[in-house]
Design a protein around this motif. Sequence first.
Motif, PDB file in Angstrom:
ATOM      1  N   ASP A   1       0.473  -0.981  -0.134  1.00 18.51           N
ATOM      2  CA  ASP A   1      -0.079  -0.219   0.228  1.00 18.51           C
ATOM      3  C   ASP A   1       1.312   1.174  -0.691  1.00 18.51           C
ATOM      4  OD1 ASP A   1      -2.389  -2.119  -0.162  1.00 18.51           O
ATOM      5  OD2 ASP A   1      -2.523  -0.986   1.969  1.00 18.51           O
ATOM      6  N   TYR A   2       0.701   2.337  -0.156  1.00 17.49           N
ATOM      7  CA  TYR A   2       1.212   3.419  -0.990  1.00 17.49           C
ATOM      8  C   TYR A   2       0.631   4.469   0.415  1.00 17.49           C
ATOM      9  CZ  TYR A   2       3.339   8.034  -1.881  1.00 17.49           C
ATOM     10  OH  TYR A   2       4.026   8.966  -1.905  1.00 17.49           O
ATOM     11  N   LYS A   3       0.529   3.746   1.944  1.00 17.70           N
ATOM     12  CA  LYS A   3       0.226   5.102   3.073  1.00 17.70           C
ATOM     13  C   LYS A   3       1.482   4.932   3.857  1.00 17.70           C
ATOM     14  CE  LYS A   3      -3.946   3.802   2.604  1.00 17.70           C
ATOM     15  NZ  LYS A   3      -4.901   3.318   3.441  1.00 17.70           N
ATOM     16  N   PRO A   4       1.546   5.832   4.919  1.00 14.36           N
ATOM     17  CA  PRO A   4       2.570   6.710   5.963  1.00 14.36           C
ATOM     18  C   PRO A   4       3.047   5.579   6.907  1.00 14.36           C
ATOM     19  CG  PRO A   4       0.907   8.459   5.731  1.00 14.36           C
ATOM     20  CD  PRO A   4      -0.101   7.787   4.648  1.00 14.36           C
ATOM     21  N   LEU A   5       1.692   4.826   7.000  1.00 18.55           N
ATOM     22  CA  LEU A   5       2.898   3.993   7.548  1.00 18.55           C
ATOM     23  C   LEU A   5       2.581   2.213   7.390  1.00 18.55           C
ATOM     24  CD1 LEU A   5       1.906   5.054  11.150  1.00 18.55           C
ATOM     25  CD2 LEU A   5       4.268   5.113  10.119  1.00 18.55           C
ATOM     26  N   ILE A   6       2.953   1.039   7.074  1.00 17.77           N
ATOM     27  CA  ILE A   6       2.773   0.167   6.857  1.00 17.77           C
ATOM     28  C   ILE A   6       3.168  -1.316   7.902  1.00 17.77           C
ATOM     29  CG2 ILE A   6       3.759  -1.761   4.886  1.00 17.77           C
ATOM     30  CD1 ILE A   6       3.060   1.125   3.895  1.00 17.77           C
ATOM     31  N   CYS A   7       2.278  -1.882   7.434  1.00 13.78           N
ATOM     32  CA  CYS A   7       2.114  -2.504   8.789  1.00 13.78           C
ATOM     33  C   CYS A   7       2.008  -4.513   8.760  1.00 13.78           C
ATOM     34  CB  CYS A   7       1.452  -2.114   9.519  1.00 13.78           C
ATOM     35  SG  CYS A   7       1.046  -2.994  11.538  1.00 13.78           S
ATOM     36  N   THR A   8       2.507  -4.954   9.100  1.00 13.40           N
ATOM     37  CA  THR A   8       2.653  -6.435   9.270  1.00 13.40           C
ATOM     38  C   THR A   8       1.877  -7.074  10.948  1.00 13.40           C
ATOM     39  OG1 THR A   8       4.638  -7.064  10.049  1.00 13.40           O
ATOM     40  CG2 THR A   8       4.453  -6.637   8.039  1.00 13.40           C
ATOM     41  N   ASP A   9       1.800  -7.847  10.217  1.00  9.18           N
ATOM     42  CA  ASP A   9       1.094  -8.810  12.306  1.00  9.18           C
ATOM     43  C   ASP A   9       2.549  -8.697  13.528  1.00  9.18           C
ATOM     44  OD1 ASP A   9      -0.901  -9.456  10.907  1.00  9.18           O
ATOM     45  OD2 ASP A   9      -0.091 -11.865  10.384  1.00  9.18           O
ATOM     46  N   THR A  10       3.475  -7.810  12.854  1.00  9.35           N
ATOM     47  CA  THR A  10       4.974  -8.420  13.520  1.00  9.35           C
ATOM     48  C   THR A  10       5.262  -6.707  14.188  1.00  9.35           C
ATOM     49  OG1 THR A  10       6.345  -8.947  12.632  1.00  9.35           O
ATOM     50  CG2 THR A  10       4.804 -10.261  14.201  1.00  9.35           C
ATOM     51  N   HIS A  11       6.002  -6.541  12.755  1.00  8.96           N
ATOM     52  CA  HIS A  11       6.167  -4.406  12.641  1.00  8.96           C
ATOM     53  C   HIS A  11       5.190  -4.082  12.320  1.00  8.96           C
ATOM     54  CE1 HIS A  11       9.415  -7.763  14.122  1.00  8.96           C
ATOM     55  NE2 HIS A  11      10.414  -7.307  14.008  1.00  8.96           N
ATOM     56  N   ILE A  12       5.707  -2.360  12.325  1.00  8.84           N
ATOM     57  CA  ILE A  12       5.421  -1.407  11.709  1.00  8.84           C
ATOM     58  C   ILE A  12       6.440  -0.533  11.194  1.00  8.84           C
ATOM     59  CG2 ILE A  12       5.007  -0.545  13.776  1.00  8.84           C
ATOM     60  CD1 ILE A  12       2.383   0.772  12.325  1.00  8.84           C
ATOM     61  N   TRP A  13       6.605   0.381   9.785  1.00  7.14           N
ATOM     62  CA  TRP A  13       7.453   0.743   9.151  1.00  7.14           C
ATOM     63  C   TRP A  13       6.721   2.711   9.476  1.00  7.14           C
ATOM     64  CZ3 TRP A  13       6.865  -4.364   7.822  1.00  7.14           C
ATOM     65  CH2 TRP A  13       7.696  -4.623   8.248  1.00  7.14           C
ATOM     66  N   LEU A  14       7.609   3.031   9.191  1.00  9.31           N
ATOM     67  CA  LEU A  14       6.995   4.461   7.890  1.00  9.31           C
ATOM     68  C   LEU A  14       7.638   3.826   6.694  1.00  9.31           C
ATOM     69  CD1 LEU A  14       9.313   7.696  10.217  1.00  9.31           C
ATOM     70  CD2 LEU A  14       6.784   7.175  10.077  1.00  9.31           C
ATOM     71  N   TYR A  15       6.345   4.653   6.148  1.00 13.31           N
ATOM     72  CA  TYR A  15       6.177   3.952   4.396  1.00 13.31           C
ATOM     73  C   TYR A  15       7.625   4.121   3.793  1.00 13.31           C
ATOM     74  CZ  TYR A  15       5.559   3.719  -0.449  1.00 13.31           C
ATOM     75  OH  TYR A  15       5.879   3.005  -1.482  1.00 13.31           O
ATOM     76  N   ARG A  16       8.739   5.116   3.912  1.00  7.84           N
ATOM     77  CA  ARG A  16      10.125   5.760   3.383  1.00  7.84           C
ATOM     78  C   ARG A  16      11.117   4.213   3.751  1.00  7.84           C
ATOM     79  NH1 ARG A  16      14.313  10.976   4.240  1.00  7.84           N
ATOM     80  NH2 ARG A  16      15.792  10.254   3.086  1.00  7.84           N
ATOM     81  N   TYR A  17      10.748   3.543   4.806  1.00  6.87           N
ATOM     82  CA  TYR A  17      11.735   3.119   5.303  1.00  6.87           C
ATOM     83  C   TYR A  17      11.787   1.517   4.680  1.00  6.87           C
ATOM     84  CZ  TYR A  17      14.148   6.705   7.153  1.00  6.87           C
ATOM     85  OH  TYR A  17      14.849   7.459   7.154  1.00  6.87           O
ATOM     86  N   TRP A  18       9.965   0.897   4.688  1.00  5.85           N
ATOM     87  CA  TRP A  18       9.768   0.142   4.549  1.00  5.85           C
ATOM     88  C   TRP A  18      10.319   0.083   3.044  1.00  5.85           C
ATOM     89  CZ3 TRP A  18       5.797  -0.823   0.156  1.00  5.85           C
ATOM     90  CH2 TRP A  18       6.204  -2.290   0.165  1.00  5.85           C
ATOM     91  N   LEU A  19      10.345   1.040   2.242  1.00  2.00           N
ATOM     92  CA  LEU A  19      10.468   0.636   0.440  1.00  2.00           C
ATOM     93  C   LEU A  19      12.171   0.208   0.648  1.00  2.00           C
ATOM     94  CD1 LEU A  19       9.328   0.889  -2.315  1.00  2.00           C
ATOM     95  CD2 LEU A  19       9.622   3.379  -2.099  1.00  2.00           C
ATOM     96  N   TYR A  20      12.869   1.445   1.614  1.00  2.00           N
ATOM     97  CA  TYR A  20      14.292   0.972   1.177  1.00  2.00           C
ATOM     98  C   TYR A  20      14.300  -0.298   1.733  1.00  2.00           C
ATOM     99  CZ  TYR A  20      16.001   6.306   0.816  1.00  2.00           C
ATOM    100  OH  TYR A  20      16.136   7.693   0.789  1.00  2.00           O
TER     101      TYR A  20
END
Length: 264
Positions: A70-89
Amino acid sequence: MQASTHPLDEQLAALLQRLNGTEPSQALPTLVKYVSERTREGVIAAPLEALPEECRAALPHLAVVGKPGDYKPLICTDTHIWLYRYWLYEQRLTACIRARHTLTHSFVPTDSTIDFDHQQQAVEWARHKHFLIISGGPGTGKTTTVTRILAELVEQGMDPARILLAAPTGKAAMRMQESIRHTKQRLNLDPSLAERIPDQARTLHRLLGYIPNRVGFRHGVDNPLPADVVIVDEASMIDISLMTHLFEAVPAQARLILLGIKIN
């Protein structure tokens, strides 16, 4: 968990609260401050287990939180959450590593020194593998191993100008230069060979071509480095953003050798 009072965390929380919609969420500021604080500390994938239960329960109802892809500010899985930019990196870096080789060879000494057999094994790997990690603390023989790799490559006919040396900081680059020069003398190499072995290191920002006021660099996917081998010292100091740009700038056919990564 205590909420951070860092101004950046506060400002990001306020921004995402506005983006989340007309109905304020009591859980969102705590969530955003937690992820932002962990990211500033170098933990880009923040564990959800450290969040209060009310924050975790609110996640599915927050418009600014998405799932991977997704293109959202925060990206979440069942165990962790990222700021989108760092998830993409993380996704880009993972793709680079997988593309470079399906099996990454890590060279990890198990004692205080790297013996000759281990050095020879690393030299052999460097002939054929596109990605090599040489890990170990100070005095374990990393520089000796790298100098032997450089001697082998130059002796086989590789153009020294196509071998690039770098480190994250100017001080680390100077240490790398001095260590290689000292090791060349200590190994008693043939003078004509020693003279051709490159020992000029530069910072990663200079290597990649830093552009003032820009996020990217001159060298990248569309303009790779003019190199057959890239060797980077003090790799554990490199953050995920710079590491991603480094991997994307190294040509697919070139060898990338990282020194000093701690492997648990």
